[in-house]
Design an enzyme around this catalytic site. Structure first.
Site, PDB file in Angstrom:
ATOM      1  N   ASP A  77      95.451  99.526  17.820  1.00  0.00           N
ATOM      2  CA  ASP A  77      94.408 100.181  18.256  1.00  0.00           C
ATOM      3  C   ASP A  77      94.873 101.632  18.600  1.00  0.00           C
ATOM      4  O   ASP A  77      96.129 102.027  18.980  1.00  0.00           O
ATOM      5  CB  ASP A  77      94.012  99.667  19.585  1.00  0.00           C
ATOM      6  CG  ASP A  77      92.516 100.316  20.438  1.00  0.00           C
ATOM      7  OD1 ASP A  77      91.848 100.970  19.809  1.00  0.00           O
ATOM      8  OD2 ASP A  77      92.587  99.954  21.484  1.00  0.00           O
ATOM      9  N   ASN A 100      93.869 104.500  16.522  1.00  0.00           N
ATOM     10  CA  ASN A 100      93.771 105.403  15.643  1.00  0.00           C
ATOM     11  C   ASN A 100      93.027 106.348  15.613  1.00  0.00           C
ATOM     12  O   ASN A 100      93.307 107.856  15.390  1.00  0.00           O
ATOM     13  CB  ASN A 100      93.275 104.827  14.093  1.00  0.00           C
ATOM     14  CG  ASN A 100      94.238 103.756  13.551  1.00  0.00           C
ATOM     15  OD1 ASN A 100      95.567 103.506  14.081  1.00  0.00           O
ATOM     16  ND2 ASN A 100      93.798 102.941  12.560  1.00  0.00           N
ATOM     17  N   TRP A 127      81.611  96.483  12.369  1.00  0.00           N
ATOM     18  CA  TRP A 127      80.598  97.274  11.212  1.00  0.00           C
ATOM     19  C   TRP A 127      79.540  98.054  11.790  1.00  0.00           C
ATOM     20  O   TRP A 127      78.877  98.862  11.288  1.00  0.00           O
ATOM     21  CB  TRP A 127      79.781  95.870  10.726  1.00  0.00           C
ATOM     22  CG  TRP A 127      80.791  95.035  10.003  1.00  0.00           C
ATOM     23  CD1 TRP A 127      81.110  93.679  10.331  1.00  0.00           C
ATOM     24  CD2 TRP A 127      81.094  95.205   8.548  1.00  0.00           C
ATOM     25  NE1 TRP A 127      81.881  93.040   9.256  1.00  0.00           N
ATOM     26  CE2 TRP A 127      81.651  93.978   8.326  1.00  0.00           C
ATOM     27  CE3 TRP A 127      81.042  96.268   7.786  1.00  0.00           C
ATOM     28  CZ2 TRP A 127      82.504  93.934   6.975  1.00  0.00           C
ATOM     29  CZ3 TRP A 127      81.843  95.881   6.526  1.00  0.00           C
ATOM     30  CH2 TRP A 127      82.442  94.978   6.333  1.00  0.00           C
ATOM     31  N   GLU A 175     102.561  85.180  24.861  1.00  0.00           N
ATOM     32  CA  GLU A 175     102.980  86.156  25.820  1.00  0.00           C
ATOM     33  C   GLU A 175     102.535  87.475  25.295  1.00  0.00           C
ATOM     34  O   GLU A 175     102.222  87.691  24.141  1.00  0.00           O
ATOM     35  CB  GLU A 175     104.641  86.666  25.794  1.00  0.00           C
ATOM     36  CG  GLU A 175     105.355  85.429  26.059  1.00  0.00           C
ATOM     37  CD  GLU A 175     105.313  85.253  27.716  1.00  0.00           C
ATOM     38  OE1 GLU A 175     105.114  86.011  28.527  1.00  0.00           O
ATOM     39  OE2 GLU A 175     105.458  84.034  28.190  1.00  0.00           O
ATOM     40  N   TRP A 203      94.633 108.979  18.171  1.00  0.00           N
ATOM     41  CA  TRP A 203      95.583 109.586  17.698  1.00  0.00           C
ATOM     42  C   TRP A 203      95.043 110.923  16.845  1.00  0.00           C
ATOM     43  O   TRP A 203      95.601 112.135  16.934  1.00  0.00           O
ATOM     44  CB  TRP A 203      96.471 108.617  16.873  1.00  0.00           C
ATOM     45  CG  TRP A 203      97.567 109.232  16.338  1.00  0.00           C
ATOM     46  CD1 TRP A 203      99.108 109.231  16.970  1.00  0.00           C
ATOM     47  CD2 TRP A 203      97.808 109.744  15.065  1.00  0.00           C
ATOM     48  NE1 TRP A 203      99.772 109.522  16.126  1.00  0.00           N
ATOM     49  CE2 TRP A 203      99.371 110.041  14.976  1.00  0.00           C
ATOM     50  CE3 TRP A 203      97.140 110.106  14.008  1.00  0.00           C
ATOM     51  CZ2 TRP A 203      99.883 110.680  13.874  1.00  0.00           C
ATOM     52  CZ3 TRP A 203      97.695 110.972  12.986  1.00  0.00           C
ATOM     53  CH2 TRP A 203      98.962 110.984  12.826  1.00  0.00           C
ATOM     54  N   ILE A 231      91.526  91.613  25.127  1.00  0.00           N
ATOM     55  CA  ILE A 231      91.685  90.856  24.097  1.00  0.00           C
ATOM     56  C   ILE A 231      90.783  90.900  22.993  1.00  0.00           C
ATOM     57  O   ILE A 231      91.187  90.590  21.645  1.00  0.00           O
ATOM     58  CB  ILE A 231      91.805  89.353  24.331  1.00  0.00           C
ATOM     59  CG1 ILE A 231      92.960  89.237  25.495  1.00  0.00           C
ATOM     60  CG2 ILE A 231      92.215  88.449  23.444  1.00  0.00           C
ATOM     61  CD1 ILE A 231      94.315  89.414  25.264  1.00  0.00           C
ATOM     62  N   SER A 232      89.597  91.456  23.254  1.00  0.00           N
ATOM     63  CA  SER A 232      88.622  92.059  22.288  1.00  0.00           C
ATOM     64  C   SER A 232      88.381  90.986  21.054  1.00  0.00           C
ATOM     65  O   SER A 232      88.228  91.348  20.111  1.00  0.00           O
ATOM     66  CB  SER A 232      89.001  93.482  21.473  1.00  0.00           C
ATOM     67  OG  SER A 232      89.235  94.309  22.539  1.00  0.00           O
ATOM     68  N   SER A 275      86.998  94.202  13.218  1.00  0.00           N
ATOM     69  CA  SER A 275      86.355  93.217  13.922  1.00  0.00           C
ATOM     70  C   SER A 275      84.871  93.219  13.294  1.00  0.00           C
ATOM     71  O   SER A 275      84.575  94.044  12.750  1.00  0.00           O
ATOM     72  CB  SER A 275      86.621  93.586  15.231  1.00  0.00           C
ATOM     73  OG  SER A 275      85.685  94.643  15.708  1.00  0.00           O
ATOM     74  N   LEU A 306     107.356  85.964   4.814  1.00  0.00           N
ATOM     75  CA  LEU A 306     106.415  86.306   5.756  1.00  0.00           C
ATOM     76  C   LEU A 306     104.983  85.997   5.073  1.00  0.00           C
ATOM     77  O   LEU A 306     104.794  86.373   4.166  1.00  0.00           O
ATOM     78  CB  LEU A 306     106.479  87.727   6.023  1.00  0.00           C
ATOM     79  CG  LEU A 306     105.688  88.218   6.992  1.00  0.00           C
ATOM     80  CD1 LEU A 306     105.671  87.883   8.337  1.00  0.00           C
ATOM     81  CD2 LEU A 306     105.385  89.647   6.914  1.00  0.00           C
ATOM     82  N   HIS A 332      93.241 106.672  10.865  1.00  0.00           N
ATOM     83  CA  HIS A 332      93.499 105.274   9.936  1.00  0.00           C
ATOM     84  C   HIS A 332      94.409 105.354   8.871  1.00  0.00           C
ATOM     85  O   HIS A 332      95.108 104.717   8.549  1.00  0.00           O
ATOM     86  CB  HIS A 332      91.994 104.909   9.332  1.00  0.00           C
ATOM     87  CG  HIS A 332      90.998 104.725  10.528  1.00  0.00           C
ATOM     88  ND1 HIS A 332      91.183 103.831  11.651  1.00  0.00           N
ATOM     89  CD2 HIS A 332      89.800 105.018  10.618  1.00  0.00           C
ATOM     90  CE1 HIS A 332      90.085 103.849  12.323  1.00  0.00           C
ATOM     91  NE2 HIS A 332      89.289 104.650  11.587  1.00  0.00           N
ATOM     92  N   ARG A 369      88.712 111.156  12.784  1.00  0.00           N
ATOM     93  CA  ARG A 369      89.360 109.774  12.681  1.00  0.00           C
ATOM     94  C   ARG A 369      89.905 109.181  11.674  1.00  0.00           C
ATOM     95  O   ARG A 369      90.766 108.400  11.910  1.00  0.00           O
ATOM     96  CB  ARG A 369      88.035 109.032  13.364  1.00  0.00           C
ATOM     97  CG  ARG A 369      87.377 109.234  14.806  1.00  0.00           C
ATOM     98  CD  ARG A 369      86.370 108.294  14.947  1.00  0.00           C
ATOM     99  NE  ARG A 369      86.551 106.972  14.944  1.00  0.00           N
ATOM    100  CZ  ARG A 369      87.138 106.400  16.056  1.00  0.00           C
ATOM    101  NH1 ARG A 369      87.367 107.110  16.887  1.00  0.00           N
ATOM    102  NH2 ARG A 369      87.333 105.299  16.083  1.00  0.00           N
TER     103      ARG A 369
HETATM  104  C1  FPP Z   1      91.956 100.867  15.578  1.00  0.00           C
HETATM  105  O1  FPP Z   1      91.836 102.222  16.095  1.00  0.00           O
HETATM  106  C2  FPP Z   1      91.946 100.558  13.996  1.00  0.00           C
HETATM  107  C3  FPP Z   1      90.896 100.068  13.217  1.00  0.00           C
HETATM  108  C4  FPP Z   1      89.707  99.662  13.819  1.00  0.00           C
HETATM  109  C5  FPP Z   1      91.266 100.119  11.759  1.00  0.00           C
HETATM  110  C6  FPP Z   1      92.571  99.450  11.629  1.00  0.00           C
HETATM  111  C7  FPP Z   1      92.868  99.559  10.097  1.00  0.00           C
HETATM  112  C8  FPP Z   1      93.750 100.442   9.263  1.00  0.00           C
HETATM  113  C9  FPP Z   1      95.202 100.728  10.299  1.00  0.00           C
HETATM  114  C10 FPP Z   1      93.880 100.091   7.985  1.00  0.00           C
HETATM  115  C11 FPP Z   1      94.765  99.077   7.745  1.00  0.00           C
HETATM  116  C12 FPP Z   1      95.004  98.651   6.169  1.00  0.00           C
HETATM  117  C13 FPP Z   1      95.341  97.681   5.970  1.00  0.00           C
HETATM  118  C14 FPP Z   1      95.573  97.187   4.402  1.00  0.00           C
HETATM  119  C15 FPP Z   1      95.965  96.497   6.981  1.00  0.00           C
HETATM  120  P1  FPP Z   1      90.473 102.719  16.659  1.00  0.00           P
HETATM  121  O2  FPP Z   1      89.785 103.465  15.397  1.00  0.00           O
HETATM  122  O3  FPP Z   1      89.735 101.633  17.161  1.00  0.00           O
HETATM  123  O4  FPP Z   1      91.013 103.875  17.543  1.00  0.00           O
HETATM  124  P2  FPP Z   1      90.546 104.302  18.977  1.00  0.00           P
HETATM  125  O5  FPP Z   1      90.266 103.348  19.615  1.00  0.00           O
HETATM  126  O6  FPP Z   1      91.292 105.539  19.205  1.00  0.00           O
HETATM  127  O7  FPP Z   1      88.891 104.809  18.488  1.00  0.00           O
END
Ligand code: FPP
Length: 238
Positions: free
Chosen positions: A13, A15, A62, A200, A18, A188-189, A58, A124, A30, A26
């Protein structure tokens, strides 16, 4: 010897925040989040963790702006495509859980292709939760069990925790012992609700694009300091 968790689940969480902190879109977050995914997967391989499950998208995601959804899907297609070679080198088996039929066809195809190619690997197991909702997973398990009862294949008295687990998307996987969430949110969303009953929980304020394998190690060290009692007393487990 200190115990390494077999299965680690992560809620990636932060991205968006950041990127916003840096005055960027945004999507930039990602893109950088993918670098964290690479590093953390590498870290898990180096340690010998058996299962790593990442909350990648999630069911609720969408509803984000169309463009953002499109970019995340494109990013997934290109990342999975690029990473197959590394997965093969590192003996990583790719897996996915969620309502995969909802994915755009190209994304779905790329994913199934990578799952198929890496199915020979024995290291893994990297599971991506995609279009995932834990409540939906639980409902789907209930429907499938009810269907078996209706057809006379299963007696109600025989339904136990194992029956239930065998009908979840995660069937065959051990439950996560450690759940990590980044970005300072304590939720936990709708993630692996049944599976994390005894996990844990580890929360860090780091935003996902800043999270690296060293942060994973720190979470594991924290986990190792905790005493897992499963409802028993301290004296019983020591
Ligand atoms: C959460 O940050 C991030 C996501 C919902 C997307 C995660 C996807 C990636 C990192 C790409 C991964 C690709 C692979 C192949 C695994 P957010 O957008 O909810 O951030 P915010 O809470 O700050 O808005």
């Amino acid at each position: 010897m200190l115990k390494l968790p077999q299965h680690i689940a992560i809620i990636m969480d932060g991205n968006g925040r950041w990127a916003k902190d840096k005055g960027k879109l945004r999507i930039f977050g990602h893109h950088n989040g993918v670098l964290s995914v690479r590093d953390v997967v590498e870290g898990a391989v180096e340690l010998g963790v058996k299962y790593l499950t990442l909350y990648t998208f999630s069911s609720e995601n969408w509803n984000r702006p169309k463009l953002e959804v499109m970019v995340i899907m494109e990013l997934m297609v290109s990342t999975i495509h690029k990473e197959i070679e590394t997965f093969m080198k590192n003996n990583v088996r790719l897996n996915a859980i969620g309502d995969l039929d909802m994915l755009p066809p190209k994304c779905h195809r790329e994913l199934l292709n990578a799952i198929d190619k890496t199915s020979v690997n024995t290291g893994l197991v990297l599971t991506l939760a995609l279009s995932y909702s834990s409540r939906r997973e639980i409902l789907q398990a209930v429907k499938s069990i009810a269907g078996k009862v209706q057809k006379g294949e299963l007696n109600i008295e025989d339904i136990d925790e194992n029956t239930f687990e065998n009908n979840l998307y995660t069937s065959g996987m051990p439950n996560p012992e450690l759940l990590i969430r980044t970005s300072g949110e304590y939720r936990i969303s709708n993630y692996l609700l049944w599976q994390i009953a005894y996990a844990e929980l580890y929360f860090t304020s780091k935003l996902w694009p800043d999270f690296r394998k060293e942060d994973l190690y720190e979470a594991i060290l924290d986990y190792q300091k905790r005493e897992r009692r499963f409802g028993l007393t301290s004296e019983q487990v020591n």
